[in-house]
Enzyme design. Sequence first.
Site, PDB file in Angstrom:
ATOM      1  N   ARG A 124       0.857  -1.191   0.000  1.00 55.51           N
ATOM      2  CA  ARG A 124       0.000   0.000   0.000  1.00 55.51           C
ATOM      3  C   ARG A 124       0.893   1.241   0.000  1.00 55.51           C
ATOM      4  O   ARG A 124       1.054   1.925   1.011  1.00 55.51           O
ATOM      5  CB  ARG A 124      -0.934  -0.012   1.210  1.00 55.51           C
ATOM      6  CG  ARG A 124      -1.699  -1.304   1.421  1.00 55.51           C
ATOM      7  CD  ARG A 124      -2.563  -1.695   0.243  1.00 55.51           C
ATOM      8  NE  ARG A 124      -3.747  -0.885   0.093  1.00 55.51           N
ATOM      9  CZ  ARG A 124      -4.904  -1.114   0.725  1.00 55.51           C
ATOM     10  NH1 ARG A 124      -5.009  -2.116   1.568  1.00 55.51           N
ATOM     11  NH2 ARG A 124      -5.960  -0.353   0.504  1.00 55.51           N
ATOM     12  N   GLN A 129      -0.882   3.027  -5.835  1.00 53.40           N
ATOM     13  CA  GLN A 129      -2.291   3.425  -5.733  1.00 53.40           C
ATOM     14  C   GLN A 129      -3.076   3.148  -7.015  1.00 53.40           C
ATOM     15  O   GLN A 129      -4.235   2.738  -6.962  1.00 53.40           O
ATOM     16  CB  GLN A 129      -2.403   4.907  -5.367  1.00 53.40           C
ATOM     17  CG  GLN A 129      -2.079   5.185  -3.912  1.00 53.40           C
ATOM     18  CD  GLN A 129      -2.176   6.657  -3.567  1.00 53.40           C
ATOM     19  OE1 GLN A 129      -2.279   7.516  -4.440  1.00 53.40           O
ATOM     20  NE2 GLN A 129      -2.133   6.960  -2.282  1.00 53.40           N
ATOM     21  N   ASP A 132      -4.202  -0.526  -6.995  1.00 56.20           N
ATOM     22  CA  ASP A 132      -4.771  -1.019  -5.740  1.00 56.20           C
ATOM     23  C   ASP A 132      -6.216  -1.480  -5.922  1.00 56.20           C
ATOM     24  O   ASP A 132      -7.159  -0.709  -5.780  1.00 56.20           O
ATOM     25  CB  ASP A 132      -4.683   0.086  -4.688  1.00 56.20           C
ATOM     26  CG  ASP A 132      -5.046  -0.393  -3.295  1.00 56.20           C
ATOM     27  OD1 ASP A 132      -5.555  -1.529  -3.175  1.00 56.20           O
ATOM     28  OD2 ASP A 132      -4.835   0.365  -2.343  1.00 56.20           O
ATOM     29  N   SER A 135      -8.688  -1.141  -2.820  1.00 51.34           N
ATOM     30  CA  SER A 135      -9.266   0.184  -2.604  1.00 51.34           C
ATOM     31  C   SER A 135     -10.346   0.505  -3.631  1.00 51.34           C
ATOM     32  O   SER A 135     -11.419   0.992  -3.284  1.00 51.34           O
ATOM     33  CB  SER A 135      -8.165   1.254  -2.656  1.00 51.34           C
ATOM     34  OG  SER A 135      -7.301   1.133  -1.544  1.00 51.34           O
ATOM     35  N   TYR A 228      -0.035   3.272  12.520  1.00 54.70           N
ATOM     36  CA  TYR A 228      -0.824   2.054  12.709  1.00 54.70           C
ATOM     37  C   TYR A 228      -1.516   2.085  14.067  1.00 54.70           C
ATOM     38  O   TYR A 228      -1.024   2.680  15.025  1.00 54.70           O
ATOM     39  CB  TYR A 228       0.068   0.807  12.631  1.00 54.70           C
ATOM     40  CG  TYR A 228       0.622   0.552  11.255  1.00 54.70           C
ATOM     41  CD1 TYR A 228      -0.112  -0.164  10.309  1.00 54.70           C
ATOM     42  CD2 TYR A 228       1.869   1.036  10.890  1.00 54.70           C
ATOM     43  CE1 TYR A 228       0.397  -0.395   9.039  1.00 54.70           C
ATOM     44  CE2 TYR A 228       2.383   0.811   9.621  1.00 54.70           C
ATOM     45  CZ  TYR A 228       1.638   0.092   8.710  1.00 54.70           C
ATOM     46  OH  TYR A 228       2.147  -0.127   7.452  1.00 54.70           O
TER      47      TYR A 228
END
Length: 367
Positions: A124, A129, A132, A135, A228
Amino acid sequence: MTLKIGIARETAPGERRVAVTPETCRKLVAAGAEVHVERGSGAGAHFPDLAYEEAGAVLADGAAAAVADADAVLCVQPPAAAGIAALKEGAVLVGILQPQLDEARGAAIAQRGVVAFPLERLPRTTRAQAMDVLSSQAGMAGYKAVLIAAVLAPRFFPMLTTAAGTIRPSKVLVIGAGVAGLQAIATARRLGAQVEGFDVRPETREQIESLGGRFLDLGVSAAGEGGYARQLTDEERAEQQRRLGEHLRSVDVVVCTAAVPGRPAPRIVTAEMAAGMKPGSVIVDLAAETGGNCELTRRGETVEHAGVVVAGPLDLASQGAQHASEMYARNVLNFVQLLLKDGALAFDWDDELLARTVWPERPAAAG
């Protein structure tokens, strides 16, 4: 020698998407590939065979003909083990493959020497992107989930002023502020609902508020290192659950989107919490496929408990198959372009996107 790319019709129940659209087919052909598409592959997403033919594809009668001797096979859902065993030895396979979840599938990939790229393993990163798939497909799922909630709810979403009086807007809570959750927040706001978003990561507040939602602060932060979330202590989790349960009593609709890749969905809404909601309330659980965020969720079913409707829909991205396929196919095209050099397959294992996505994992080079 011309690179052959094969696309067989998806066979998983409920799957309507396709890995290559006429738009991306045209670009693959322009890159020097020969694209073989099984007839009817795009029908579920409303892409007719004629559109593929006009884009330069070779139409094949049956899956075997489409992928026979193909150097690369592109898919949405993984082929069955028997289908993988029939691929050309050393062929490339790109899609949402999840080989670790099916022993026979993983064994077939290894035994056939297939170079598999499960796109759910894609790092990621900013550079990734445009590739992806998780997503892009989650965005459609979040959108559809809110529409399902609006259909199931016995209320209007927006505030209305009518001759019969004023109708107050529905109060919608979206749990999880990933791509699906943020799309759900945006969609509920467009429908006129009063929207809140909750996530254990406090840094999502800005994203939720940028879409017109209110960040639900339960007084417990799971902020960790490197962006995170950290594991909550038992005491923190109990307090979070208590406050969430109290808050749900004033909510009309809950859309659950919390997921952990490769693991069962976290249980967030207990049966007791759901039963405490107002009669006529609705819970739509996007995490139904991996066990559900709500204790009452039944995979693929809509049930009612103590006056609260709980929906566990599956294949939400497929319900918007045309646009979902367009996004997915562009993701796949962008990834496949990393594998091509002068119209032929070439693997640059120094590229982290390839090295970290390929399965089985390749040992790191010495030195």
